[in-house]
Design an enzyme around this catalytic site. Structure first.
Site, mmCIF file in Angstrom:
data_model
loop_
_atom_site.group_PDB
_atom_site.id
_atom_site.type_symbol
_atom_site.label_atom_id
_atom_site.label_comp_id
_atom_site.label_asym_id
_atom_site.label_seq_id
_atom_site.Cartn_x
_atom_site.Cartn_y
_atom_site.Cartn_z
ATOM 1 N N ASP A 7 0.764 -1.312 -0.148
ATOM 2 C CA ASP A 7 -0.280 -0.040 0.010
ATOM 3 C C ASP A 7 0.984 1.336 0.006
ATOM 4 O O ASP A 7 2.053 1.167 0.499
ATOM 5 C CB ASP A 7 -0.923 -0.091 1.172
ATOM 6 C CG ASP A 7 -1.921 0.954 1.080
ATOM 7 O OD1 ASP A 7 -2.724 0.926 0.116
ATOM 8 O OD2 ASP A 7 -1.912 1.843 2.076
ATOM 9 N N HIS A 57 -4.377 11.012 5.387
ATOM 10 C CA HIS A 57 -3.353 10.175 6.258
ATOM 11 C C HIS A 57 -2.621 10.941 7.315
ATOM 12 O O HIS A 57 -1.704 10.217 8.047
ATOM 13 C CB HIS A 57 -2.233 9.619 5.120
ATOM 14 C CG HIS A 57 -1.468 10.779 3.977
ATOM 15 N ND1 HIS A 57 -1.216 11.837 4.533
ATOM 16 C CD2 HIS A 57 -1.872 10.881 2.916
ATOM 17 C CE1 HIS A 57 -0.839 12.704 3.620
ATOM 18 N NE2 HIS A 57 -1.264 12.143 2.364
ATOM 19 N N HIS A 150 -5.434 6.572 7.701
ATOM 20 C CA HIS A 150 -4.742 5.770 6.484
ATOM 21 C C HIS A 150 -3.149 5.907 6.796
ATOM 22 O O HIS A 150 -2.426 6.806 7.021
ATOM 23 C CB HIS A 150 -5.049 6.233 5.190
ATOM 24 C CG HIS A 150 -6.508 6.044 4.739
ATOM 25 N ND1 HIS A 150 -6.887 5.281 3.589
ATOM 26 C CD2 HIS A 150 -7.523 6.597 5.101
ATOM 27 C CE1 HIS A 150 -8.255 5.191 3.429
ATOM 28 N NE2 HIS A 150 -8.515 6.125 4.499
#
Length: 216
Positions: A7, A57, A150
């Site tokens: 990812d 994030h 995230h």
């Protein structure tokens, strides 16, 4: 069988707008089991992070200013990945960024034949349902308490659990559908009828049979 769940987090949504990777997380699976080996790097993109991306994030320009650039970690990444299949969720997004970074470093692009997109698997398996990573984790009762925002490594670990469950269920279904009928012990699946039909049931049964014969 070795697979790598991967990812990324980025400065924005599109490579075409000059956005770059700022975090990469990889998890090693052997025969769909987590080995404990990971690859994780924060990367200085040499450009600003968009405000909308920061909300997702939480990685700031200040946090990244002393981190290595992609060119300085690319060999370590490729050494970790080797020739393994790459498992990603919404692979087109991650691959576009990875291939852009690899191109800037003079490296070969990722072989598309080695990519498994869990988003595609999930859409086929759960048509009409939400198939974000969060939604899949909730469906599979995977703990999301470690995911306030995230993060590439956190999301790779969560995706590894999701992928293992989805593929395991698919393989079990395929295995059962391919079993020969004579190899299945029906007595172990169905219990014998423990009561006799009534006279009315028998009468209705034969009436139905006679009706079927007339309709043919």
């Amino acid at each position: 069988m070795r697979e790598i769940v991967l990812d990324t987090e980025t400065t924005g949504l599109s490579v075409r707008d000059g956005h770059r990777i700022i975090e990469i997380g990889c998890v090693e699976l052997i025969d769909r089991r987590f080995t404990g080996r990971v690859f994780h790097e924060y990367i200085n993109p040499k450009r600003d992070i968009e405000a909308t991306a920061f909300l997702v994030h939480g990685i700031s320009n200040e946090f990244l200013k002393n981190r290595p650039q992609f060119q300085h970690i690319v060999n370590k990444l490729l050494d970790f990945v080797q020739d393994s299949s790459l498992i990603m969720h919404n692979a087109n997004f991650d691959v576009s960024f990875l291939n852009n970074e690899l191109s800037l470093c003079g490296k070969r692009p990722i072989d598309r034949n080695k990519i498994v997109d869990t988003l595609t698997i999930a859409r086929r398996r759960y048509p009409g349902s939400k198939v974000s990573l969060d939604a899949l984790c909730r469906r599979m009762n995977i703990n999301l308490s470690s995911r306030e925002k995230h993060g590439a490594l956190i999301d790779a670990k969560l995706l590894a659990s999701v992928y293992a469950q989805m593929v395991s269920n698919i393989q079990s279904s395929i295995l059962f559908s391919n079993e020969k009928r004579e190899s299945i012990d029906l007595k172990s699946v169905y219990k014998k009828r423990s009561f006799q039909p009534t006279e009315l049931e028998v009468s209705e049964h034969f009436k139905a049979l006679e009706y079927i014969k007339k309709e043919r």
